[in-house]
Scaffold this active site. Sequence first.
Site, PDB file in Angstrom:
ATOM      1  N   LEU A 294       0.829  -1.221   0.000  1.00 35.34           N
ATOM      2  CA  LEU A 294       0.000   0.000   0.000  1.00 35.34           C
ATOM      3  C   LEU A 294       0.854   1.258   0.000  1.00 35.34           C
ATOM      4  O   LEU A 294       0.332   2.362  -0.141  1.00 35.34           O
ATOM      5  CB  LEU A 294      -0.958   0.005   1.197  1.00 35.34           C
ATOM      6  N   ARG A 295       2.182   1.086   0.187  1.00 33.08           N
ATOM      7  CA  ARG A 295       3.177   2.177   0.009  1.00 33.08           C
ATOM      8  C   ARG A 295       3.085   3.323   1.015  1.00 33.08           C
ATOM      9  O   ARG A 295       3.854   4.270   0.897  1.00 33.08           O
ATOM     10  CB  ARG A 295       3.113   2.759  -1.399  1.00 33.08           C
TER      11      ARG A 295
ATOM     12  N   ASP B  88       9.418  -8.768   3.209  1.00 38.71           N
ATOM     13  CA  ASP B  88       9.176  -8.895   1.770  1.00 38.71           C
ATOM     14  C   ASP B  88       9.803  -7.765   0.952  1.00 38.71           C
ATOM     15  O   ASP B  88       9.804  -6.605   1.332  1.00 38.71           O
ATOM     16  CB  ASP B  88       7.696  -8.961   1.440  1.00 38.71           C
TER      17      ASP B  88
ATOM     18  N   HIS C 226       4.799 -15.613  -2.897  1.00 41.74           N
ATOM     19  CA  HIS C 226       4.942 -15.661  -4.366  1.00 41.74           C
ATOM     20  C   HIS C 226       5.852 -16.781  -4.909  1.00 41.74           C
ATOM     21  O   HIS C 226       6.915 -16.511  -5.491  1.00 41.74           O
ATOM     22  CB  HIS C 226       5.399 -14.318  -4.921  1.00 41.74           C
TER      23      HIS C 226
ATOM     24  N   ASP D  43       0.527  -9.700  -4.527  1.00 37.60           N
ATOM     25  CA  ASP D  43       1.789  -8.948  -4.593  1.00 37.60           C
ATOM     26  C   ASP D  43       1.578  -7.643  -5.370  1.00 37.60           C
ATOM     27  O   ASP D  43       2.437  -7.214  -6.155  1.00 37.60           O
ATOM     28  CB  ASP D  43       2.935  -9.771  -5.186  1.00 37.60           C
TER      29      ASP D  43
ATOM     30  N   PRO E 134      11.085  -3.608  -9.743  1.00 39.92           N
ATOM     31  CA  PRO E 134      10.217  -4.765  -9.984  1.00 39.92           C
ATOM     32  C   PRO E 134       8.860  -4.584  -9.312  1.00 39.92           C
ATOM     33  O   PRO E 134       8.781  -4.007  -8.230  1.00 39.92           O
ATOM     34  CB  PRO E 134      10.996  -5.910  -9.327  1.00 39.92           C
TER      35      PRO E 134
HETATM   36  O1  DOR Z   1       8.229  -7.328  -7.592  1.00 41.74           O
HETATM   37  C1  DOR Z   1       8.242  -7.088  -6.402  1.00 41.74           C
HETATM   38  N1  DOR Z   1       7.898  -5.872  -5.946  1.00 41.74           N
HETATM   39  N2  DOR Z   1       8.615  -8.037  -5.550  1.00 41.74           N
HETATM   40  C2  DOR Z   1       8.810  -7.782  -4.243  1.00 41.74           C
HETATM   41  O2  DOR Z   1       9.168  -8.669  -3.520  1.00 41.74           O
HETATM   42  C3  DOR Z   1       8.626  -6.406  -3.716  1.00 41.74           C
HETATM   43  C4  DOR Z   1       7.707  -5.646  -4.554  1.00 41.74           C
HETATM   44  C5  DOR Z   1       7.738  -4.158  -4.285  1.00 41.74           C
HETATM   45  O3  DOR Z   1       7.720  -3.757  -3.113  1.00 41.74           O
HETATM   46  O4  DOR Z   1       7.717  -3.387  -5.248  1.00 41.74           O
HETATM   47 ZN    ZN Z   2       8.408 -10.408  -2.327  1.00 37.19          ZN
END
Ligand code: DOR
Ligand code: ZN
Length: 432
Positions: A62-63, A153, A233, A306, A324
């Site tokens: 949720l950032r 994570d 994941h 995710d 990512p």
């Molecule tokens: O692709 C991903 N993005 N994998 C992760 O484990 C973290 C996540 C992110 O916080 O952007």
């Molecule tokens: Zn992850």
Amino acid sequence: MTDVVFIKGARPYGEGDPVDLVLADEVIREIGPGLDVPEGAEVIDGDGFVVLPGLVDLHTHLREPGGEDAETVESGSAAAALGGFTAVFAMPNTDPVADNAVIVEHVHRRGVEVGLVDVHPVGAVTVGLEGERLAELGTMANSPAGVRMFSDDGRCVHDPLLMRRALEYATALDVVIAQHAEDPRLTDGAQAHEGVVAARLGLAGWPATAEETIVARDCALAREAGARLHVCHVSSSRTVDVLRAAKDAGVQVSAEVTPHHLLLTDALLTSYDPVNKVNPPLRTGSDTSAMRTALAEGVIDCVATDHAPHPTQVKDCEWSAAKPGMLGLQTALSVVVHTMVEPGLLDWRGVARVLSERPAEIAGLPDQGRPIEVGEPATLTLVDPDAQWTVRGARLASLASNTPYEGMRLPAQVVATVLRGRITARDGDIRK
Ligand code: DOR
Ligand code: ZN
């Protein structure tokens, strides 16, 4: 006056003849054919639609705090409700990191204030996600936020001694450790799944063994500690073999797969579009089919999104510089229907299991993922199974728009989401 909702002619779990449901005082008051509409009730025409228990996502970014240009508790909650979710677990890789009671309480309180889904903060396992010192798991677990799940994570808890201690605390506190299984020594500089596509494109490889070896190690540690381990994941078929053996041996391990690891493969990387960059990486067609079989068989317990929103400047750039992650909350159900229901691997009862019941059980939520029966919480999702829709990132409720499904036509649409008797989303609009 409390809300009264009347769902007319819908099919719980997509089974049997259509029935009416009366929702009042936060519970399912009545279920049956031809019921009277209570005075003042809001009527939703069920039209033979499928009723599921509200969806539960164990893995959402949720950032907030610190990443509000990509998502906030408010925008992410809206995306969740529109996607049929009634509870989400907010990952702690925020800025500052949710490694203490103040931050987890802040996230929890924002979730309550927004009121669209139950927002459960996930606490960090280690201070600052640095992998060096354990965070105060007990303080977070006993705080008003009542943290039930801990994870670093985005990063793996790599040190085996720290992981062992974390699992021992998890046993004592009756909480779950959710591991991002990636041995960083094997993925240094990695940009894509290690295989033919990465080799051809000249991208440094992320070998599947980096996941498999950590899962094998952690299952051994969890068994010794008598702890509950959850694997985030899962992306590789070899990891499924490890999980199957561990479960057969009685290890308390559960696992999730993302919608994108059920559908997308590294063949997409030839476009060099970083919208397809994610960690763990998209793998091969034999991996996606192994994910589907494992989910159908229950070796992988559930689907988790995710959901990883990122602002344009870190996605719309060259591959190696891109972050990512991809959006998932509003497309998850449709991707599960496309990959699992359409090929006959799951029926709607199976969808309820992998997107609601099992995640609620794994996280120990007493009032989510409950049976659709009289007296149970009115926490439900109504789905039109025959609808088709075209994904447009710009129209999703997230502040970010990094969806890998742009322009794709997907089956099944959420018609309404109900949280404890209150409609939170209906016909694509949020209800405040
Ligand atoms: O692709 C991903 N993005 N994998 C992760 O484990 C973290 C996540 C992110 O916080 O952007
Ligand atoms: Zn992850």
